[in-house]
Design an enzyme around this catalytic site. Structure first.
Site, PDB file in Angstrom:
ATOM      1  N   GLU A   1      39.722  53.227  73.091  1.00 31.72           N
ATOM      2  CA  GLU A   1      41.439  53.168  73.315  1.00 31.72           C
ATOM      3  C   GLU A   1      42.132  54.457  72.270  1.00 31.72           C
ATOM      4  O   GLU A   1      42.707  54.383  71.657  1.00 31.72           O
ATOM      5  CB  GLU A   1      41.819  51.840  72.685  1.00 31.72           C
TER       6      GLU A   1
ATOM      7  N   ASN B   1      47.934  47.677  78.365  1.00 32.82           N
ATOM      8  CA  ASN B   1      48.996  47.003  77.555  1.00 32.82           C
ATOM      9  C   ASN B   1      50.265  46.931  78.291  1.00 32.82           C
ATOM     10  O   ASN B   1      51.495  46.616  77.571  1.00 32.82           O
ATOM     11  CB  ASN B   1      49.053  47.510  76.272  1.00 32.82           C
TER      12      ASN B   1
ATOM     13  N   ARG C   1      43.104  53.586  77.915  1.00 37.12           N
ATOM     14  CA  ARG C   1      42.870  52.356  77.739  1.00 37.12           C
ATOM     15  C   ARG C   1      44.190  51.620  77.434  1.00 37.12           C
ATOM     16  O   ARG C   1      44.410  50.541  77.774  1.00 37.12           O
ATOM     17  CB  ARG C   1      41.814  51.975  76.717  1.00 37.12           C
TER      18      ARG C   1
ATOM     19  N   LYS D   1      39.368  47.752  85.320  1.00 42.15           N
ATOM     20  CA  LYS D   1      39.133  47.785  83.821  1.00 42.15           C
ATOM     21  C   LYS D   1      38.096  48.644  83.423  1.00 42.15           C
ATOM     22  O   LYS D   1      38.034  49.187  82.547  1.00 42.15           O
ATOM     23  CB  LYS D   1      39.121  46.256  83.285  1.00 42.15           C
TER      24      LYS D   1
ATOM     25  N   HIS E   1      49.916  33.075  76.774  1.00 44.04           N
ATOM     26  CA  HIS E   1      49.977  34.735  76.774  1.00 44.04           C
ATOM     27  C   HIS E   1      50.182  35.364  78.118  1.00 44.04           C
ATOM     28  O   HIS E   1      50.980  36.401  78.221  1.00 44.04           O
ATOM     29  CB  HIS E   1      48.729  35.346  76.352  1.00 44.04           C
TER      30      HIS E   1
ATOM     31  N   ARG F   1      22.863  42.889  63.378  1.00 41.49           N
ATOM     32  CA  ARG F   1      23.453  44.019  63.703  1.00 41.49           C
ATOM     33  C   ARG F   1      23.636  44.034  65.164  1.00 41.49           C
ATOM     34  O   ARG F   1      23.562  45.247  65.777  1.00 41.49           O
ATOM     35  CB  ARG F   1      22.854  45.379  63.285  1.00 41.49           C
TER      36      ARG F   1
ATOM     37  N   LYS G   1      35.003  44.405  73.968  1.00 49.49           N
ATOM     38  CA  LYS G   1      35.744  44.191  72.684  1.00 49.49           C
ATOM     39  C   LYS G   1      35.583  42.710  72.049  1.00 49.49           C
ATOM     40  O   LYS G   1      35.610  41.679  73.125  1.00 49.49           O
ATOM     41  CB  LYS G   1      37.352  44.399  72.697  1.00 49.49           C
TER      42      LYS G   1
ATOM     43  N   HIS H   1      52.593  44.287  77.506  1.00 44.80           N
ATOM     44  CA  HIS H   1      52.176  43.537  76.442  1.00 44.80           C
ATOM     45  C   HIS H   1      53.015  43.506  75.015  1.00 44.80           C
ATOM     46  O   HIS H   1      53.086  42.789  74.429  1.00 44.80           O
ATOM     47  CB  HIS H   1      50.827  43.817  76.066  1.00 44.80           C
TER      48      HIS H   1
END
Ligand SMILES: NC(=O)c1ccc[n+]([C@@H]2O[C@H](COP(=O)([O-])OP(=O)(O)OC[C@H]3O[C@@H](n4cnc5c(N)ncnc54)[C@H](O)[C@@H]3O)[C@@H](O)[C@H]2O)c1
Length: 362
Positions: free
Chosen positions: A239, A247, A243, A229, A270, A123, A145, A250
Site C-alpha cells: 500500500e 479504500n 492499493r 484485488k 461496515h 515466525r 493482510k 471508506h
C-alpha cells in the site's frame, strides 16, 4: 451443475483462490494443503456449528491429521490481544511444529485473527482461508493482510501473511444473514466503481440472482472481485500507492462508523457504511468537476437494487463527520485526501480537497 472458478494470485508466495459450491466437502483439496501433523481449525460461535463439521469430516475421510477446533466468540471483539493469546495457547498445547497448518473458517474477524496467529507462530506457518462471509471472500481473505484490534483502534497490530490457498464455498452463504450478504455486495460493487465499469452493468443484470444466493452468480462475482484485488495487490503489495484505491468510499464510511459508534444499536455495519461512502465520494467527484453526476446516480441506483440504503443516516452532524475524515489515515499535511473518481471504473487519489466541498456533499 455449478462449477468452481479458480484463479492464481501472483506475488512472493503465489496461491490459488477457488470459488464455488461444495468446496468445504472437498477433502482431497483441503488435505493437500496440510504438510505436517498439526492442524488448527479456527472458527466462531455462529459458523462452527453450521460448517465446521463438514470440514472435519472431509479431512477425516482423507486420513488427514485430526484438527484441533478453536471456537471464538462471534464478533469484532474477538479480534483482540486476548483472542490472539488464546490461539497461541492452542498452538502451544498441540505442540505445533513449523509445518503446522491453520484453517480459518469464518468471516473477516476469524480470518484476520487466525491469520495473525499463523503469521506469528514460529515466525509464520501455513494458513488456509475458508471464508464464509461475502466480505471475507472478496476482500479480507485475499491480499495477505492480517490484524488484531487494540482498545486504541482497529487493526493497529498486524502482519502481511499470504494464505497457502483460499476456498470460498458459496454454499456457506446460504446461512449468512441478509444484512451481511448485502454488506459484501457493497464491497463487490466497489471493484466495479474503482476499476471495472462493465462489472457495474453485470451486477445490475445479476442483482436478483446474487440476492437469491445463486451459486453461479456468486462464484462469478467473487472470482471477478478477487482478480481485481489480486492484480492491485500484486502491483502494490504494501500500500504505497494504487492499493489505496481499494479504500474508495471508506474515508466517509469510517467517519460514519466512528460517529455512530461501531455497530451500536441501529448503526450501519461496515459494508452498509461503504455503500453510503461510495455515493458520497462519487458526489464529491462531481462537485469538484471531476466526473458527471449521472455516474454517481447510476452507482446509487445499483447499490439500491442490491438492497443497500445509500442515504446518509439521519442525525449525523456534517461538521463532526468532517472532523472524523481529518483523522482518517489518508489525511496528510496538505489537506484532505480522498479516493475519488473520474467516472465509473476510473478511481484515483485526490489530495487537497477543500473542507467546503466535503461539507457540501455531507
Ligand atoms: N485483512 C483484510 O484485508 C481485511 C479487509 C476487509 C475487512 N477486514 C476485517 O474483516 C472484519 C469484518 O469481516 P466480516 O464482515 O466477515 O465480519 P465477521 O467475521 O464478524 O462476520 C459477520 C457475522 O456473520 C457471521 N457469519 C459468518 N459467516 C457466516 C455464515 N456463513 N453463516 C452464518 N453466519 C455467518 C459471523 O459469526 C458474524 O456474526 C473486520 O474485522 C475487518 O477489519 C480485513
Amino acid at each position: 451443475m455449478s462449477t468452481v472458478r479458480s484463479l492464481r494470485v501472483e506475488g512472493e508466495r503465489p496461491y490459488d483462490i477457488h470459488a464455488g459450491p461444495g468446496l468445504l466437502d472437498d477433502g482431497a483439496a483441503l488435505a493437500a494443503q496440510v504438510r505436517g501433523r498439526h492442524v488448527l481449525l479456527v472458527s466462531d460461535a455462529n459458523v462452527a456449528p453450521l460448517h465446521a463439521g463438514r470440514v472435519l469430516e472431509a479431512l477425516a475421510a482423507q486420513g488427514a491429521p485430526r484438527p484441533r477446533l478453536a471456537t471464538l466468540p462471534a464478533g469484532e471483539a474477538a479480534k483482540s490481544l486476548d483472542g490472539f493469546a488464546a490461539l497461541l495457547q492452542e498452538l502451544a498445547a498441540m505442540g505445533a511444529t513449523r509445518d503446522a497448518c491453520v484453517f480459518a473458517l469464518g468471516g473477516g474477524v476469524v480470518g484476520d485473527l487466525a491469520g495473525f496467529a499463523a503469521a506469528c507462530w514460529m515466525r509464520g506457518i501455513d494458513l488456509v482461508q475458508l471464508p464464509t462471509t461475502l466480505l471475507a471472500m472478496v476482500d479480507s481473505s485475499v491480499g495477505g493482510k492480517t490484524a488484531i484490534d487494540l482498545p486504541q483502534g482497529k487493526n493497529l497490530v498486524g502482519a502481511f501473511h499470504s494464505p497457502r490457498a483460499v476456498f470460498a464455498d458459496t454454499g456457506t452463504l446460504r446461512t449468512l444473514p441478509d444484512r451481511e450478504l448485502r454488506a459484501g455486495l457493497a464491497e463487490v460493487a466497489k471493484y466495479g466503481a474503482i476499476i471495472d465499469a462493465p462489472f457495474l452493468d453485470w451486477l445490475d443484470a445479476n442483482a436478483a440472482a446474487l440476492l437469491a444466493r445463486d451459486d453461479d452468480a456468486l462464484a462469478d462475482a467473487i472470482a471477478r472481485s478477487c482478480a481485481h484485488k489480486a492484480a492491485i495487490v500484486a502491483r502494490d503489495p504494501r500500500e504505497h500507492g494504487e492499493r489505496a484505491l481499494l479504500n474508495f468510499g471508506h474515508t466517509f464510511a469510517h467517519a460514519i462508523e466512528a460517529e455512530q459508534g461501531y455497530a451500536g444499536n441501529g448503526a450501519l455495519n461496515h459494508g452498509e457504511a461503504v455503500a453510503v461512502g461510495m455515493v458520497l465520494a462519487a458526489r464529491l467527484s462531481h462537485a469538484l468537476g471531476l466526473a458527471p453526476d449521472t455516474d454517481a446516480d447510476r452507482l446509487r441506483r445499483l447499490l439500491e437494487r442490491l438492497g443497500l440504503d445509500t442515504r446518509l443516516p439521519a442525525g449525523l452532524d456534517p461538521q463532526a463527520l468532517l472532523a472524523r475524515t481529518r483523522l482518517d489515515k489518508k489525511a496528510t499535511a496538505d489537506g484532505l485526501r480522498f479516493v475519488l473518481w473520474d467516472g465509473a471504473g476510473r478511481a484515483r487519489i485526490v489530495a487537497g480537497v477543500p473542507d467546503e466541498a466535503v461539507l457540501a456533499v455531507l
